[in-house]
Design an enzyme around this catalytic site. Structure first.
Site: not given
Length: 217
Positions: A137, A21
């Site tokens: 992302c 992440c």
């Protein structure tokens, strides 16, 4: 929260930690590396360098607000400012649309995502935009088809493959690869005590026939 998760993974015998992440990497990787010196921790960063290395001259970086304003993101842009025109765009709420937190039908969800992208990118790109987008992302890889539909000439970059290759290289270098079990098992630990997580996990991740999946709450 990140430290709590690392503690759990260490209890399970993890030999390396991957922060899959960009946002969590931006927020916590320095802290985690300082706290857990006994294990290597691999983070992620937006694939700006990859896009530049591929010769892209116009780059629009899409990421969460935390990643957009993170020190490593600002450094990446500054380091490449003379090589490419890089627009750094924070996208609050886009991750939630990808996860479809509103529980919309697939068609409604896709329409909302497309409207969000057009609204936030109209000032920077039209349908003939032939520059590139960096998907900063891990959720945004699920936007590829929509972005291709809106901007068919644009190139898309993300850091997922690079992260996987870095992980494989590290495990090989440290002789940590599991060569005995070709198939393996993936276990998910969820903080959401409901079947919705399992449904989403299988939808997004259970794409490989040779891997067994188990969800633990």
């Amino acid at each position: 929260r990140a430290a709590y998760i690392v503690d759990l993974l260490l209890e399970k015998g993890a030999k390396m930690i991957v922060i899959a992440c960009n946002t969590a990497t931006s927020a916590a990787v320095k802290y985690l590396r300082g706290k857990y010196t006994e294990i290597d921790i691999l983070g992620m960063e937006p694939a700006v360098q990859l896009a530049v290395n591929c010769g892209e001259k116009r780059i629009i970086l899409l990421s969460t607000p935390i990643t957009a304003h993170a020190e490593n993101t600002i450094r990446l842009i500054e380091d490449n400012r003379e090589k490419a025109d890089i627009k750094n765009i924070a996208c609050p709420g886009l991750m939630d649309l990808v996860e479809n937190e509103a529980g919309l039908t697939e068609e409604e969800n896709q329409r909302q995502i497309a409207e969000y992208l057009k609204k936030n990118l109209d000032a920077l790109a039209d349908k003939n935009y032939d520059g590139s987008f960096v998907l900063g992302c891990t959720h945004y890889v699920f936007l590829r088809d929509i972005l291709h539909d809106i901007y068919p000439e644009a190139k898309l970059y993300d850091g997922n493959l690079g992260t996987a290759r870095n992980l494989a290289a590290h495990l090989t270098r440290e002789n940590l690869l599991n060569r005995e079990n070709e198939k393996g098992e993936v276990e998910f630990f969820s903080s959401a005590d409901n079947e919705l997580f399992k449904e989403k996990a299988l939808k997004f991740l259970a794409k490989t026939e040779n891997i067994k999946y188990k969800v633990t709450y």
